[in-house]
Every structure is written in structure tokens, then in C-alpha cells.
Design an enzyme around this catalytic site. Structure first.
Site, mmCIF file in Angstrom:
data_model
loop_
_atom_site.group_PDB
_atom_site.id
_atom_site.type_symbol
_atom_site.label_atom_id
_atom_site.label_comp_id
_atom_site.label_asym_id
_atom_site.label_seq_id
_atom_site.Cartn_x
_atom_site.Cartn_y
_atom_site.Cartn_z
ATOM 1 N N GLY A 132 1.992 2.255 10.608
ATOM 2 C CA GLY A 132 2.983 3.536 10.639
ATOM 3 C C GLY A 132 3.826 3.650 11.867
ATOM 4 N N SER A 158 2.794 -2.108 10.299
ATOM 5 C CA SER A 158 4.254 -2.321 10.602
ATOM 6 C C SER A 158 4.953 -3.570 10.186
ATOM 7 C CB SER A 158 4.733 -1.795 12.303
ATOM 8 O OG SER A 158 4.290 -0.495 12.257
ATOM 9 N N HIS A 214 -9.701 1.308 4.498
ATOM 10 C CA HIS A 214 -8.362 1.593 5.072
ATOM 11 C C HIS A 214 -8.670 2.341 6.345
ATOM 12 C CE1 HIS A 214 -4.421 2.722 6.410
ATOM 13 N NE2 HIS A 214 -4.076 1.549 5.905
ATOM 14 N N GLU A 232 -7.053 4.814 7.568
ATOM 15 C CA GLU A 232 -6.708 6.202 7.292
ATOM 16 C C GLU A 232 -8.152 6.976 6.500
ATOM 17 O OE1 GLU A 232 -3.133 5.734 5.448
ATOM 18 O OE2 GLU A 232 -2.194 5.299 7.208
ATOM 19 N N GLU A 237 -5.720 -4.809 10.299
ATOM 20 C CA GLU A 237 -4.733 -3.791 10.404
ATOM 21 C C GLU A 237 -5.106 -2.911 11.846
ATOM 22 O OE1 GLU A 237 -2.645 -2.464 6.607
ATOM 23 O OE2 GLU A 237 -4.437 -1.354 6.816
ATOM 24 N N LYS A 271 0.081 4.062 -0.345
ATOM 25 C CA LYS A 271 -0.639 5.596 0.073
ATOM 26 C C LYS A 271 -0.254 6.780 -0.954
ATOM 27 C CE LYS A 271 -0.070 3.195 4.740
ATOM 28 N NZ LYS A 271 -0.412 3.479 6.009
ATOM 29 N N ASN A 275 0.774 -1.174 -0.268
ATOM 30 C CA ASN A 275 0.117 -0.042 -0.097
ATOM 31 C C ASN A 275 0.868 1.218 0.163
ATOM 32 O OD1 ASN A 275 -1.677 2.211 0.606
ATOM 33 N ND2 ASN A 275 -2.290 1.356 2.642
HETATM 34 P P1 PGA Z 1 2.640 0.360 7.566
HETATM 35 O O1 PGA Z 1 0.982 0.313 6.952
HETATM 36 O O2 PGA Z 1 3.081 -1.094 7.085
HETATM 37 O O3 PGA Z 1 3.459 1.474 7.197
HETATM 38 O O4 PGA Z 1 2.403 0.303 9.005
HETATM 39 C C1 PGA Z 1 0.160 -0.669 6.620
HETATM 40 C C2 PGA Z 1 -1.213 -0.013 5.924
HETATM 41 O O5 PGA Z 1 -1.349 1.221 6.304
HETATM 42 O O6 PGA Z 1 -1.810 -0.796 5.326
#
Ligand code: PGA
Length: 249
Positions: free
Chosen positions: A170, A209, A93, A95, A164, A11, A9
């Protein structure tokens, strides 16, 4: 037997040159024995589709409208994504749930729209830190999944779920293998309530992460069918190491 899937992803990261460089680094060393996808920002889907053609690395988008084409300024339809060569699309997601107020009902509608156009939705669910601390993790995940599972067996059997935990995204702090395995087992049980084929066939990814050092232990769990990878997907070495970890288990 479910095959593993590792999806990057990206982003809101990337420019033309970075897209070209990262994708060619990935396609030149793409491992066999694992499904791999990259979900790139919409403006670069067309460019990415050209680079990926025939490579085996599958293309995905990061969001889709729940509506078919029409007067929806700024939105992108599933039909458009399909025409651009997408195979997957991330929906729900955290976000987007948090920043754009997407409800679980709307996320289910987005998943349905994706399926109508032949895309495979990657439906994200996961609790916040406060919800985990209040011992509400499984309840929150069940609430988020409910409208998706209500789409019915024929739809559910075709999608991918990503667990997630919001506090792991993140932050560099992954869920432990035990924490992840427990929620994945609960999701698997919820899928079993839909149909035996959903329980057996739907891939449930872990995201939050994921790093080369942590991937193998996570992917070795029986209910963890791969990963949805954010930060580490922007680095070819790290992302390929995570893909290789999925092959090794
Ligand atoms: P990350 O993000 O691996 O940077 O924690 C995962 C995601 O948001 O899909």
C-alpha cells in the site's frame, strides 16, 4: 511447470454495486493462460460467487478461522467458505498479523483448517522495514514459514505462498526485482527442504504495490509465480493489465 496465479486482495473495500461492476468487467475480458482469483470481503462472497459462476475467475476469502464450526463469535469457518464457492483463502496477511496479533503458529493452523475443507490457502509472509534494515529479512521469512512447513509435505504441496514485504504494501514502493527474487529463491530453497514436489509445484507470489508497470519484470523471475495485488485489484483496467503481464511471460 507452475502456472502463474494473480490474486486480487480487495481488503475491506466494496459495496454491492461495486462488486457487481468490477466482477463483470473482469469476467468479460479475463485472459487465458493465467489463473486469476479475487479475494473479496466476506459479506460479498455469496454475491460474487453468483457473478463468477462458470467464468473461470476463481473466488477467494481474506481470512478463515483455524477452528471448525463452533462457539467462535464473529469467525468464519473454512467449511462455510467452501460452501460459498471459495477456492482460495488468504491467511497470515500482515494486516492481520499486526492488527490482530496473529502468530505464525496460528497462521499455520488456519492454513491447515483451510486445507481440511478443500480450500487452497495463500500464506503471506514478509518482513517489516525495520527487520529489512537490520538484515533480518530471510530469517523473519524463515521463522514465519517454519510452522507452515511443519504441516508436512502432503499439506505444503497444496498451498500457495505470498511474499509480501510489509514496507511495500500500500505504499507505492515495490520491492525491486532483485530484492524480491532473492527472497523468493530463499523460499524455494525452504520448500525444497520439505519435498521435491513442494519445491517444483508450490507457487510463490509476490505482493506489495504490484502495478501494471512493474508486474512483467517481477513475473519474469523464475521463482516468482504471480502476484497478490491489493490497490491495483480495485481497478479493472489495472488488474487485467497485471493478469496480461503474467500471460506474456
Ligand atoms: P498493495 O497490497 O498491492 O496495495 O500493496 C498488497 C496486499 O496487501 O496484498
Amino acid at each position: 511447470m507452475r502456472s502463474k496465479l494473480v490474486a486480487g486482495n480487495w481488503k475491506m473495500h466494496g459495496r454491492r454495486e461495486m462488486v457487481a461492476g468490477l466482477l463483470s468487467a473482469l469476467t468479460s475480458r479475463l485472459p487465458q493462460g493465467v489463473d486469476v482469483a479475487v479475494c473479496v470481503p466476506s459479506p460479498y462472497l455469496d454475491q460474487a460467487a453468483d457473478v463468477l459462476a462458470g467464468s473461470g475467475l476463481l473466488l477467494g476469502a481474506q481470512d478463515v478461522s483455524e477452528c471448525d464450526d463452533g462457539a467462535y463469535t464473529g469467525e468464519v469457518s473454512a467449511g462455510m467458505l467452501r460452501e460459498l464457492g471459495c477456492h482460495y483463502v488468504i491467511v497470515g496477511h500482515s494486516e492481520r498479523r499486526l492488527r490482530h496479533g496473529e502468530s505464525s503458529q496460528r497462521v499455520a493452523e488456519k492454513a491447515a483448517a483451510a486445507l481440511r475443507s478443500g480450500l487452497v490457502p495463500i500464506v503471506c509472509v514478509g518482513e517489516t522495514l525495520a527487520e529489512r534494515q537490520a538484515d533480518r529479512t530471510e530469517a523473519v521469512v524463515a521463522e514465519q514459514l517454519a510452522p507452515v512447513l511443519a504441516l508436512g509435505a502432503a499439506q505444503v504441496e497444496r498451498l500457495v505462498i505470498a511474499y509480501e514485504p510489509v514496507w511495500a504494501i500500500g505504499t507505492g514502493v515495490s520491492a525491486t526485482v532483485e530484492e524480491a527474487a532473492q527472497v523468493h529463491a530463499a523460499i524455494r530453497a525452504a520448500l525444497a527442504g520439505v519435498s521435491p514436489a513442494a519445491a517444483d509445484g508450490v507457487r510463490v507470489l509476490y505482493g506489495g504495490s504490484v502495478k501494471p508497470e512493474t508486474a512483467a519484470a517481477l513475473f519474469a523471475q523464475k521463482d516468482i509465480d504471480g502476484g497478490l495485488v491489493g490497490g491495483a485489484a480495485l481497478d479493472a483496467e489495472a488488474f487485467l493489465a497485471i493478469c496480461n503481464a503474467a500471460v506474456a511471460v
